[in-house]
Design an enzyme around this catalytic site. Structure first.
Site, PDB file in Angstrom:
ATOM      1  N   ASP A 268       0.863  -1.180   0.000  1.00 56.34           N
ATOM      2  CA  ASP A 268       0.000   0.000   0.000  1.00 56.34           C
ATOM      3  C   ASP A 268       0.900   1.231   0.000  1.00 56.34           C
ATOM      4  O   ASP A 268       1.596   1.503   0.982  1.00 56.34           O
ATOM      5  CB  ASP A 268      -0.896  -0.015   1.237  1.00 56.34           C
TER       6      ASP A 268
ATOM      7  N   ASN B  45       0.833   6.324 -11.154  1.00 56.85           N
ATOM      8  CA  ASN B  45      -0.478   6.023 -11.725  1.00 56.85           C
ATOM      9  C   ASN B  45      -1.531   5.692 -10.677  1.00 56.85           C
ATOM     10  O   ASN B  45      -2.716   5.961 -10.878  1.00 56.85           O
ATOM     11  CB  ASN B  45      -0.352   4.845 -12.708  1.00 56.85           C
TER      12      ASN B  45
ATOM     13  N   TYR C 297     -12.080  14.893  -6.004  1.00 58.38           N
ATOM     14  CA  TYR C 297     -11.222  14.141  -6.926  1.00 58.38           C
ATOM     15  C   TYR C 297     -10.560  15.099  -7.917  1.00 58.38           C
ATOM     16  O   TYR C 297      -9.341  15.049  -8.142  1.00 58.38           O
ATOM     17  CB  TYR C 297     -12.044  13.094  -7.667  1.00 58.38           C
TER      18      TYR C 297
ATOM     19  N   ALA D 196      -9.964  18.205  -7.584  1.00 61.43           N
ATOM     20  CA  ALA D 196      -8.982  19.041  -6.890  1.00 61.43           C
ATOM     21  C   ALA D 196      -7.659  18.306  -6.698  1.00 61.43           C
ATOM     22  O   ALA D 196      -6.582  18.908  -6.821  1.00 61.43           O
ATOM     23  CB  ALA D 196      -9.537  19.488  -5.541  1.00 61.43           C
TER      24      ALA D 196
ATOM     25  N   LYS E 222      -6.432  16.072  -8.677  1.00 63.35           N
ATOM     26  CA  LYS E 222      -5.767  16.002  -9.971  1.00 63.35           C
ATOM     27  C   LYS E 222      -5.239  17.365 -10.405  1.00 63.35           C
ATOM     28  O   LYS E 222      -4.201  17.457 -11.079  1.00 63.35           O
ATOM     29  CB  LYS E 222      -6.717  15.415 -11.023  1.00 63.35           C
TER      30      LYS E 222
END
Length: 255
Positions: A65, A92, A156, A158, A160
């Site tokens: 993780d 990724n 989400y 924000a 990115k």
């Protein structure tokens, strides 16, 4: 699965790809391996990673993780211990969340930031000494919603947007050291990310259909199409490109 980067452009290189158990991460790991690189595919779930590794003999995997304490440093140590160098870091791994402002949940916001912003930062920090030695690259995965509004998915989007600013800022910091930093911003892509966000398969299909109707090319991308652009941004022949965010969304950002 191939990103059609068939020449051994990356022979002798080592790439670390997070989120390699499925989707864009798996396609990117395979594409790098087919182009000659040794690849460390990283993800939380061991079984999907083994499926990725079975697709090419140059792919090794590490189940971890990346948000765990000390995990980013362990990822980089594993790659260096195995192959002695790192040339490319592909950040990724990420998560999305469908969450309107009225439904904002503190833990969901915290988790999004931890995986989409904090973990890539710590991975890049750990990899940097090795990338300096190889004049390597960092490729961050953003989203078309990193630079356009996403009602119902603001947090989400924000994260990115943060990824895109990290990309530009790191590119300026590291340009004189020979390390390039770029980002690929996919539009809607057929992966299992929506299912991991808690949507049912039927709801996910409805969302893809809605997006397909809005995209000027009327297509949902495949993971391999996105992987193609990841490799293009990592290609040594493109050594003058840094700080760029390449949007691959069928023209969605134009409307």
């Amino acid at each position: 699965m191939s990103a059609d980067h068939s020449a051994l452009t990356f022979a002798g290189h080592v790439a670390v790809v997070t989120g390699a158990g499925s989707g864009i991460g798996r396609a990117t790991a395979v594409a790098f391996a087919e182009a000659g690189a040794q690849v460390l595919g990283v993800g939380r779930r061991e079984a999907p990673l083994k499926e990725t590794a079975a697709l090419h003999p140059r792919i090794g995997v590490l189940a971890i993780d990346v948000c765990g304490e000390g995990a980013p440093a362990e990822v980089i140590r594993t790659a260096v211990r195995r192959w002695g160098r790192i040339d490319h870091l592909v950040n990724n791994a990420g998560a999305t969340a469908v969450m309107r402002l009225a439904d904002t949940d503190e833990q969901t916001v915290t988790n999004l930031l931890a995986l989409n912003v904090v973990a890539p930062s710590l991975l890049a920090h750990a990899a940097l000494p090795h990338l300096r030695e190889t004049s390597g690259t960092i490729i961050n995965l953003s989203s078309t919603y990193g630079h356009r509004p996403m009602p119902g998915g603001a947090h989400y989007a924000a994260t990115k947007a943060a990824v895109e600013q990290l990309t530009r800022s790191w590119a300026l910091e590291l340009a004189e050291e020979g390390v390039r930093v770029n980002a690929v911003a996919p539009g809607p892509t057929r992966t299992d990310v929506m299912l991991h966000a808690g949507l049912t398969p039927e709801t996910a299909d409805d969302m893809y259909a809605y997006e397909r109707d809005r995209i000027p090319t009327h297509r949902i991308a495949s993971p391999a199409e996105i992987a193609h652009w990841v490799l293009r941004m990592a290609d040594p022949a493109g050594r003058h490109a840094t700080g760029q965010v390449v949007t691959v969304d069928g023209g969605l950002e134009l409307i």
